[in-house]
Design an enzyme around this catalytic site. Structure first.
Site, mmCIF file in Angstrom:
data_model
loop_
_atom_site.group_PDB
_atom_site.id
_atom_site.type_symbol
_atom_site.label_atom_id
_atom_site.label_comp_id
_atom_site.label_asym_id
_atom_site.label_seq_id
_atom_site.Cartn_x
_atom_site.Cartn_y
_atom_site.Cartn_z
ATOM 1 N N ASN A 89 0.817 -1.203 0.000
ATOM 2 C CA ASN A 89 0.000 0.000 0.000
ATOM 3 C C ASN A 89 0.858 1.264 0.000
ATOM 4 O O ASN A 89 1.950 1.278 0.573
ATOM 5 C CB ASN A 89 -0.928 0.009 1.220
ATOM 6 N N HIS A 106 6.067 -0.350 -2.686
ATOM 7 C CA HIS A 106 5.562 0.350 -3.863
ATOM 8 C C HIS A 106 5.603 1.867 -3.713
ATOM 9 O O HIS A 106 4.947 2.585 -4.457
ATOM 10 C CB HIS A 106 4.127 -0.098 -4.174
#
Length: 229
Positions: A89, A106
């Protein structure tokens, strides 16, 4: 059992109002991912990309951690060994709940990155493609997000943690996108026990030693209570 590595995905933040790729009417469905989540899309239309991530950032800033985030922060505080959260997330709900040992593979909506010199700095609520980099002044500001075709962050640290893990837990992720989809096999190869907590079990039967099906806000707090008992 001492070292716990926890992989979290969009499912843990969904109950805080943050959409997943699979939401029928979510933010993702209104954009072509090739245009807003690739380096090529950014090169073609940086303003469109910033529009998309400004909306996601505003959504995340207005959201609050839920019971699952809170439970994992409690586990980190009270567990006698080490707890590492590896999250797919890009929101900061784990940190806002109190977790401190978090790797964002990410990237993060809270970060800005210069596409010219790789300088990083905290992102404002709304970013502008014409804003100059604080370091080199180039108007090449982009979100510090790992796009499709780019290499996720912290992969060496994650590999080391998986190798040393006694327990690997996957929470709220489909387990279909690599490299994260391969983490369970890496942990198992190193001798770790494995647990999946998700709305639905992964599509590969028997992949995990144990599976708990249910909403993250219900299943994760119950599991943490069990672990700390």
């Amino acid at each position: 059992m001492e070292r716990i590595v926890i992989l979290t995905g969009a499912g843990i933040s969904a109950e805080s109002g943050l959409g997943t790729f699979r939401d029928k009417d979510g933010l993702w469905t209104r954009y072509d991912l090739n245009e807003v989540a690739t380096p090529e899309g950014f090169a073609r239309n940086p303003r469109l990309v910033h529009e998309f991530y400004n909306a996601r950032r505003a959504n995340a800033l207005d959201a609050s951690p839920n019971a699952a985030h809170d439970a994992l922060a409690r586990l980190e505080r009270e567990w006698a060994g080490e707890v590492l959260i590896v999250t797919q997330n890009v929101d900061d709900l784990h940190e806002r709940a109190g977790s401190r040992n978090v790797l964002h593979m990410h990237g993060a909506l809270a970060g800005a990155l210069c596409a010219a010199c790789d300088h990083r700095w905290p992102a404002p609520r709304a970013m502008d493609p014409d804003a100059p980099c604080p370091a080199c002044a180039a108007p090449r500001t982009r979100p510090d997000i790992v796009w499709f075709g780019e290499i996720p962050y912290h992969m060496d640290a994650i590999a080391d943690a998986l190798w040393q893990a006694d327990l690997f837990v996957s929470i709220g992720t489909s387990g279909e996108v690599y490299p994260a989809a391969g983490f369970v096999q890496e942990a198992q190869a190193a001798g770790a026990e494995t647990l999946e907590i998700n709305l639905e079990p992964s599509r590969v039967p028997g992949l995990f030693d144990r599976v708990i099906a249910g909403q993250a806000t219900e299943a994760v707090p119950k599991w943490v209570v069990e672990m700390l008992a």
